[in-house]
Design a protein around this motif. Sequence first.
Motif, PDB file in Angstrom:
ATOM      1  N   ALA A 163      41.507  50.919  26.391  1.00 28.74           N
ATOM      2  CA  ALA A 163      41.720  49.539  25.945  1.00 28.74           C
ATOM      3  C   ALA A 163      40.792  48.573  26.662  1.00 28.74           C
ATOM      4  O   ALA A 163      40.153  47.714  26.041  1.00 28.74           O
ATOM      5  CB  ALA A 163      43.183  49.146  26.168  1.00 28.74           C
ATOM      6  N   THR A 164      40.687  48.705  27.974  1.00 31.17           N
ATOM      7  CA  THR A 164      39.885  47.754  28.750  1.00 31.17           C
ATOM      8  C   THR A 164      38.388  47.941  28.531  1.00 31.17           C
ATOM      9  O   THR A 164      37.640  46.962  28.414  1.00 31.17           O
ATOM     10  CB  THR A 164      40.203  47.864  30.253  1.00 31.17           C
ATOM     11  N   ILE A 165      37.929  49.184  28.465  1.00 26.71           N
ATOM     12  CA  ILE A 165      36.499  49.436  28.268  1.00 26.71           C
ATOM     13  C   ILE A 165      36.033  48.888  26.920  1.00 26.71           C
ATOM     14  O   ILE A 165      35.027  48.181  26.830  1.00 26.71           O
ATOM     15  CB  ILE A 165      36.190  50.939  28.369  1.00 26.71           C
ATOM     16  N   PHE A 166      36.801  49.172  25.870  1.00 21.70           N
ATOM     17  CA  PHE A 166      36.351  48.754  24.548  1.00 21.70           C
ATOM     18  C   PHE A 166      36.545  47.270  24.294  1.00 21.70           C
ATOM     19  O   PHE A 166      35.782  46.655  23.548  1.00 21.70           O
ATOM     20  CB  PHE A 166      37.024  49.606  23.466  1.00 21.70           C
ATOM     21  N   VAL A 167      37.533  46.675  24.913  1.00 25.06           N
ATOM     22  CA  VAL A 167      37.662  45.219  24.830  1.00 25.06           C
ATOM     23  C   VAL A 167      36.444  44.570  25.481  1.00 25.06           C
ATOM     24  O   VAL A 167      35.881  43.602  24.951  1.00 25.06           O
ATOM     25  CB  VAL A 167      38.963  44.737  25.508  1.00 25.06           C
ATOM     26  N   ALA A 168      36.020  45.098  26.622  1.00 22.76           N
ATOM     27  CA  ALA A 168      34.831  44.562  27.290  1.00 22.76           C
ATOM     28  C   ALA A 168      33.587  44.720  26.419  1.00 22.76           C
ATOM     29  O   ALA A 168      32.763  43.804  26.302  1.00 22.76           O
ATOM     30  CB  ALA A 168      34.630  45.251  28.634  1.00 22.76           C
ATOM     31  N   LEU A 169      33.446  45.882  25.785  1.00 24.74           N
ATOM     32  CA  LEU A 169      32.286  46.127  24.927  1.00 24.74           C
ATOM     33  C   LEU A 169      32.270  45.199  23.715  1.00 24.74           C
ATOM     34  O   LEU A 169      31.228  44.707  23.302  1.00 24.74           O
ATOM     35  CB  LEU A 169      32.280  47.594  24.463  1.00 24.74           C
ATOM     36  N   LEU A 170      33.441  44.943  23.139  1.00 21.63           N
ATOM     37  CA  LEU A 170      33.520  44.097  21.951  1.00 21.63           C
ATOM     38  C   LEU A 170      33.407  42.611  22.288  1.00 21.63           C
ATOM     39  O   LEU A 170      32.995  41.815  21.447  1.00 21.63           O
ATOM     40  CB  LEU A 170      34.840  44.357  21.214  1.00 21.63           C
ATOM     41  N   ALA A 171      33.785  42.253  23.514  1.00 25.88           N
ATOM     42  CA  ALA A 171      33.796  40.837  23.894  1.00 25.88           C
ATOM     43  C   ALA A 171      32.460  40.341  24.431  1.00 25.88           C
ATOM     44  O   ALA A 171      32.333  39.168  24.753  1.00 25.88           O
ATOM     45  CB  ALA A 171      34.888  40.585  24.927  1.00 25.88           C
ATOM     46  N   GLY A 172      31.475  41.226  24.533  1.00 29.10           N
ATOM     47  CA  GLY A 172      30.165  40.744  24.936  1.00 29.10           C
ATOM     48  C   GLY A 172      29.406  41.560  25.957  1.00 29.10           C
ATOM     49  O   GLY A 172      28.212  41.367  26.156  1.00 29.10           O
ATOM     50  N   THR A 173      30.070  42.490  26.639  1.00 24.69           N
ATOM     51  CA  THR A 173      29.377  43.349  27.613  1.00 24.69           C
ATOM     52  C   THR A 173      28.951  44.619  26.893  1.00 24.69           C
ATOM     53  O   THR A 173      29.745  45.535  26.700  1.00 24.69           O
ATOM     54  CB  THR A 173      30.293  43.699  28.800  1.00 24.69           C
ATOM     55  N   THR A 174      27.719  44.687  26.464  1.00 26.06           N
ATOM     56  CA  THR A 174      27.280  45.798  25.621  1.00 26.06           C
ATOM     57  C   THR A 174      26.936  47.056  26.412  1.00 26.06           C
ATOM     58  O   THR A 174      26.749  48.119  25.826  1.00 26.06           O
ATOM     59  CB  THR A 174      26.051  45.384  24.786  1.00 26.06           C
ATOM     60  N   SER A 175      26.832  46.954  27.724  1.00 20.23           N
ATOM     61  CA  SER A 175      26.524  48.115  28.568  1.00 20.23           C
ATOM     62  C   SER A 175      27.784  48.939  28.821  1.00 20.23           C
ATOM     63  O   SER A 175      28.767  48.430  29.371  1.00 20.23           O
ATOM     64  CB  SER A 175      25.936  47.647  29.905  1.00 20.23           C
ATOM     65  N   ARG A 176      27.771  50.213  28.418  1.00 20.92           N
ATOM     66  CA  ARG A 176      28.931  51.088  28.641  1.00 20.92           C
ATOM     67  C   ARG A 176      29.203  51.254  30.128  1.00 20.92           C
ATOM     68  O   ARG A 176      30.352  51.267  30.559  1.00 20.92           O
ATOM     69  CB  ARG A 176      28.708  52.461  27.993  1.00 20.92           C
ATOM     70  N   ALA A 177      28.139  51.379  30.924  1.00 18.46           N
ATOM     71  CA  ALA A 177      28.318  51.561  32.367  1.00 18.46           C
ATOM     72  C   ALA A 177      28.968  50.331  32.998  1.00 18.46           C
ATOM     73  O   ALA A 177      29.884  50.449  33.817  1.00 18.46           O
ATOM     74  CB  ALA A 177      26.973  51.848  33.027  1.00 18.46           C
ATOM     75  N   ALA A 178      28.505  49.140  32.622  1.00 20.61           N
ATOM     76  CA  ALA A 178      29.057  47.908  33.191  1.00 20.61           C
ATOM     77  C   ALA A 178      30.500  47.702  32.765  1.00 20.61           C
ATOM     78  O   ALA A 178      31.354  47.301  33.571  1.00 20.61           O
ATOM     79  CB  ALA A 178      28.211  46.713  32.761  1.00 20.61           C
ATOM     80  N   ALA A 179      30.798  47.968  31.485  1.00 21.67           N
ATOM     81  CA  ALA A 179      32.162  47.803  30.980  1.00 21.67           C
ATOM     82  C   ALA A 179      33.115  48.776  31.662  1.00 21.67           C
ATOM     83  O   ALA A 179      34.238  48.419  32.030  1.00 21.67           O
ATOM     84  CB  ALA A 179      32.183  48.017  29.467  1.00 21.67           C
ATOM     85  N   THR A 180      32.658  50.014  31.846  1.00 29.89           N
ATOM     86  CA  THR A 180      33.500  51.028  32.472  1.00 29.89           C
ATOM     87  C   THR A 180      33.755  50.701  33.936  1.00 29.89           C
ATOM     88  O   THR A 180      34.884  50.812  34.416  1.00 29.89           O
ATOM     89  CB  THR A 180      32.839  52.421  32.355  1.00 29.89           C
ATOM     90  N   GLU A 181      32.722  50.282  34.657  1.00 27.18           N
ATOM     91  CA  GLU A 181      32.907  49.955  36.070  1.00 27.18           C
ATOM     92  C   GLU A 181      33.874  48.789  36.243  1.00 27.18           C
ATOM     93  O   GLU A 181      34.760  48.826  37.106  1.00 27.18           O
ATOM     94  CB  GLU A 181      31.580  49.623  36.737  1.00 27.18           C
ATOM     95  N   PHE A 182      33.733  47.744  35.425  1.00 27.64           N
ATOM     96  CA  PHE A 182      34.634  46.600  35.535  1.00 27.64           C
ATOM     97  C   PHE A 182      36.069  47.028  35.236  1.00 27.64           C
ATOM     98  O   PHE A 182      37.004  46.632  35.944  1.00 27.64           O
ATOM     99  CB  PHE A 182      34.210  45.492  34.574  1.00 27.64           C
ATOM    100  N   ALA A 183      36.258  47.850  34.204  1.00 29.57           N
ATOM    101  CA  ALA A 183      37.596  48.324  33.847  1.00 29.57           C
ATOM    102  C   ALA A 183      38.221  49.115  34.992  1.00 29.57           C
ATOM    103  O   ALA A 183      39.410  48.953  35.301  1.00 29.57           O
ATOM    104  CB  ALA A 183      37.531  49.188  32.593  1.00 29.57           C
ATOM    105  N   PHE A 184      37.429  49.951  35.648  1.00 25.83           N
ATOM    106  CA  PHE A 184      37.952  50.759  36.744  1.00 25.83           C
ATOM    107  C   PHE A 184      38.233  49.906  37.984  1.00 25.83           C
ATOM    108  O   PHE A 184      39.234  50.112  38.673  1.00 25.83           O
ATOM    109  CB  PHE A 184      36.961  51.872  37.096  1.00 25.83           C
TER     110      PHE A 184
END
Length: 282
Positions: A180-201
């Motif tokens: 939920a958190t990774i894909f919300v980040a990706l859809l909300a403007g953070t297009t980097s999978r690595a950045a979205a995943t790190e923030f979620a973790f």
Amino acid sequence: MHDLIEALLLGIIEGITEFLPISSTGHLLIAERWLGHRSDLFNIAIQAGAILAVVLIYRERLWQLAMAFLRPGHAAAMADARVYGQPPREYAYRLAAAFGVTAVLGVLVKKLGFELPTEVAPIAWALLAGAVWMVLAEQLAARRAAVLGERAAITWTVAILVGVAQVVAGVFPGTSRSAATIFVALLAGTTSRAAATEFAFLVGIPTMFAAAAYELVDVVGSGEAAHEDWSALGVAFVASAITAFAAVKWLLRYIQTHRFTVFAVYRAVLGLALLALVPAAD
């Protein structure tokens, strides 16, 4: 010995599934149907093991963020002071905002008396819905990335929506907090999978620590801890920490060159299998 083996299995399940986008709560609720229900303290312990693993993996990043507050002048002078293009202090504020949203909404959910379902069917449907959501979200995120380019910065919008997503995932077992958190980040403007995943973790660290502490206060206050099997708890804690460390390390390498499709397929297969077994399981 049999009880220790069951504890070991539950610890391994928690460690593998906590940070992979496949739902740890859903897997544990299902596993406990066959391996036996465990105490709240036991569940807190295995979750703490998974948290410890992520803290160890991100220890340098956590130290960098801590130094941004304690020694801002020193951090700003460092060559690697920026976190995905953002000053560490700014990034830390985003983390705090996401956690704050989760904390407020989480307390509200607790006050409303919400309880996790113990039936297999709602978990199976959540796994299926999550699989569809992951495929659609990844397609949309890929299109956004093609248009916007690589964007690794965490905005306030991303932070707030990630905080909301954590609560939604907690309310519906089978959803998966990390998915939920990774894909919300990706859809909300953070297009980097690595950045979205790190923030979620990273957001998950204070969130899970707070949730574990909240539950621990209740457990200690009720006297439940006096009846705990500490050997089984210790085995499960170590198993969870080791497997979570390996799982997160693998995931961080995997997403550098792969999409999350394999996890969506796994969720769909597991969800369908559970629906087929619902009459027998219930």
